[in-house]
Design an enzyme around this catalytic site. Structure first.
Site, PDB file in Angstrom:
ATOM      1  N   ASN A 269       0.917  -1.391  -0.080  1.00  0.00           N
ATOM      2  CA  ASN A 269      -0.082   0.141   0.045  1.00  0.00           C
ATOM      3  C   ASN A 269       1.039   1.372  -0.105  1.00  0.00           C
ATOM      4  O   ASN A 269       1.975   1.377  -0.151  1.00  0.00           O
ATOM      5  CB  ASN A 269      -0.900   0.042   1.313  1.00  0.00           C
ATOM      6  CG  ASN A 269      -0.293   0.383   2.480  1.00  0.00           C
ATOM      7  OD1 ASN A 269       0.928  -0.086   2.680  1.00  0.00           O
ATOM      8  ND2 ASN A 269      -0.709   0.873   3.255  1.00  0.00           N
ATOM      9  N   CYS A 271       1.797   3.370   2.205  1.00  0.00           N
ATOM     10  CA  CYS A 271       3.214   3.811   3.009  1.00  0.00           C
ATOM     11  C   CYS A 271       3.913   2.535   3.267  1.00  0.00           C
ATOM     12  O   CYS A 271       4.810   2.516   4.239  1.00  0.00           O
ATOM     13  CB  CYS A 271       2.727   4.371   4.448  1.00  0.00           C
ATOM     14  SG  CYS A 271       1.760   5.869   4.146  1.00  0.00           S
ATOM     15  N   GLU A 273       3.175  -0.500   4.729  1.00  0.00           N
ATOM     16  CA  GLU A 273       2.944  -1.154   5.685  1.00  0.00           C
ATOM     17  C   GLU A 273       2.198  -2.516   5.657  1.00  0.00           C
ATOM     18  O   GLU A 273       1.707  -3.323   6.452  1.00  0.00           O
ATOM     19  CB  GLU A 273       2.529  -0.469   7.028  1.00  0.00           C
ATOM     20  CG  GLU A 273       0.822  -0.079   6.825  1.00  0.00           C
ATOM     21  CD  GLU A 273       0.650   1.148   6.132  1.00  0.00           C
ATOM     22  OE1 GLU A 273      -0.664   1.918   6.314  1.00  0.00           O
ATOM     23  OE2 GLU A 273       1.578   1.793   5.258  1.00  0.00           O
TER      24      GLU A 273
END
Length: 618
Positions: A269, A271, A273
């Site tokens: 995704n 960012c 994570e």
């Protein structure tokens, strides 16, 4: 709103991002109304009226206490006409013009309702490759990134959250060097984050200075051979120069892939994570660690029993979000409900350590990180297994890794460490697992007035520890530099506890990420902060160290390496204003799209401290 118990800053963020508004744009609900709206919507997934009533009350208590908060799309969209409750998605990108633009369309639909999208471009044929039936040549992955970026420009999502993309390209792709340098011009691709998808074989080749094959994904044939270290050095040089690209360690990710029978994970995704299969979505929420301390100031302890009970309720909440939400694409709806992935994480880690008087860069902090995350994951897995007995396991359970470990499991994954951009600001705590960025800020309030804010835990210590300290002079020093390390009056023990991001050796940043990753199902969002004087070799060391320690990805940022420096810590300007220099990462522009104030990249996430705008959302 005055009776909500939230701080003025939290209320401002709630008003700007999460509270419903009427046709005139006026706020039409209180924070209490918001939490009740979310609790009612999410509990509607329960099977009987009695259960819905029971869990609505428990969910409402959970949210209103700020012990746990879900992702921003859940807070903003639950119970509205746009009930997309997930923050981000991953879509496949195939190598033909019809499917490429079908994915552009699908990603635009998801962004319309507030989602960021991740892609793997590894199947796209290289630039200048042949196109069957035409006399033209292929444009390649970098040109496709520009298409995705342009399509995203129109989705600023009410000024509350930018339309973000994460693009991953395999390190075997013939266009890998063009990909690495795609953002050499820092104004290019503002709506795109990007990372190299690397294998263990590549990292070993880098270590041994071996040659590396670049393979045409269309033919499967070797297009050329290059030195593996040359690719690595270009990537780390670019990361040193402006923070991009990052690295995603795909073999490490797929060792934890709970459903290998459905295929490998190739993308993450926005960012980083949440590693996801095509058409899966993020469904994340975070525990506010500060709420799980008990006792008096000098004798604070962790309330493990309260944490255990909260994990149980939070897991059920996140599982119900999957059933209560609406996904605008049928393929997403099917995939999300087939695997039912959730990601329970935490926020306020830096504040938590400070209150326990544990330095961030210490072995004690690393041990606590491992033990804490082990406890959260163990109880999250137990809660998911119990839900599996009650409601049934996730449909793809048969053939999954869980089938060999347990008889039931409701969710294919249970834990994630997100950046918690806005929700940590609502909760009034530090972001995710990041250290404090600074010990002081200037907050812009009504009529352009700027009020200083100094870390309250620090103020408490300064005001009680030693009455002989000249607190006024110390505060002036903090406001001037954002740190206490240079202030001789402050005791060394206090300095060690209140260490800020740039005062922590990069090695400790990586160690902290790895400590949390050890017991996290998905991945950990973290920025490895480097001082401006850091060298390319320092970046190389951080990337290699992250791989060796078992991290699933890494992002670095060297202070002042970006042209647009927005967040300042330092001397007053010629206009006698204390400005903040940007410490971590890029900016899309120097103005918040929501309120027009200056943006900052703090603790791995683009933020506005005036209105609460956050690119990370979570």
């Amino acid at each position: 709103m005055e009776n909500s118990g939230l701080s003025a800053n939290s209320l401002q963020i709630m008003r700007a991002k999460y509270l419903l508004k009427n046709e005139k744009g006026e706020v039409s609900e209180t924070p209490e109304d918001c939490f009740q709206r979310v609790a009612k919507t999410v509990s509607s997934a329960e099977e009987t009226p009695e259960l819905r009533k029971l869990w609505q009350e428990k969910f409402n208590t959970l949210l209103s206490s700020l012990a746990f908060l879900p992702g921003g799309r859940t807070l903003a969209n639950a119970g509205t006409n746009f009930p997309q409750l997930a923050n981000c998605f991953v879509l496949p990108m195939e190598d033909n013009i019809e499917e490429i633009f079908e994915v552009v369309k699908d990603s635009s639909i998801l962004k319309k309702f507030g989602g960021g999208v991740g892609f793997s471009f590894s199947k796209i044929r290289p630039k200048n490759d042949v196109i069957a039936g035409t006399s033209g040549n292929a444009c390649g992955p970098v040109a496709l990134m520009k298409i995705i970026d342009s399509a995203s420009e129109i989705f600023m999502q009410d000024g509350k959250r930018r339309s973000g993309n994460m693009v991953v390209l395999s390190v075997t792709h013939p266009d890998i060097l063009d990909f690495i340098t795609a953002k050499k011009d820092q104004k290019t691709l503002p709506q795109v984050n990007y990372s190299l998808g690397v294998s263990d074989a590549f990292m070993k080749a880098v270590s041994k200075n071996l040659s590396w094959e670049l393979i045409n994904p269309r033919t499967g044939r070797v297009a050329s051979k290059v030195n593996a270290r040359s690719i690595f050095e270009v990537a780390t040089a670019m990361a040193w120069e402006n923070g991009d690209p990052g690295m995603i360690f795909l073999d490490r990710i797929n060792r934890d892939n709970p459903t290998p029978h459905l295929g490998p994970i190739e993308a993450v995704n926005l960012c980083g994570e949440q590693p996801l299969l095509p058409y899966e979505a993020c469904n994340l929420g975070s525990l506010n660690l500060v709420k799980f301390l008990k006792g008096k100031d000098d004798l604070l302890k962790i309330d493990w029993q309260k944490l255990k009970k909260t994990v149980e309720v939070a897991v059920r909440f996140l599982d119900d979000v999957i059933s209560a939400g609406h996904y605008p694409l049928a393929k997403v709806d099917r995939m999300v409900k087939a695997n039912r992935k959730i990601g329970l994480g935490l926020m306020g880690w830096a504040d938590f350590l400070i209150k326990l008087k544990i330095p961030y860069d210490s072995k004690e902090a690393l041990m606590l990180a491992e033990n804490l995350m082990k406890f959260i994951s163990k109880n999250a897995h137990f809660s998911s297994a119990q839900l599996g007995k009650e409601k049934g396991s996730f449909p793809n359970f048969i053939g999954s890794r869980w089938q060999k470990k347990t008889k039931t499991m409701r969710n294919a994954t249970c834990t994630t460490i997100a950046p918690t951009g806005s929700i940590s600001m609502v909760a009034g705590v530090s972001s995710g697992i990041e250290p404090l960025f600074a010990l002081s800020y200037y907050k812009e309030v009504l009529d352009g007035a700027r009020l200083p804010e100094v870390n309250q835990d620090l103020m408490k210590i300064l005001n009680t520890k030693d009455k002989r300290l000249n607190t006024k002079n110390i505060i002036n020093g903090i406001l001037k530099y954002g740190t206490i390390q240079h202030i001789k009056q402050v005791p060394e023990k206090v300095k060690k506890i209140f260490v800020t991001a740039h005062e922590i050796n990069p090695v400790w940043h990586v160690k902290m990420q790895a400590a949390f990753q050890k017991y996290t199902d998905n991945a950990v969002s973290k920025t490895i902060n480097l001082p401006n004087k850091a060298t390319v070799e320092d970046v190389e060391e951080a990337f290699m160290f992250a791989w060796k320690l078992g991290c699933k990805g890494i992002t670095t940022y060297r202070d002042k390496s970006r042209e647009n420096q927005v967040l300042n810590i330092g001397e007053a300007s010629s206009h006698n204003e204390t400005r903040f220099r940007e410490s971590i990462g890029q900016t899309i522009s120097d103005k918040c799209p929501n309120c027009g104030k200056k943006l900052t990249r703090e603790e791995g996430c683009l933020k506005c401290h005036s209105c609460g705008y956050s690119a990370c959302e979570l």
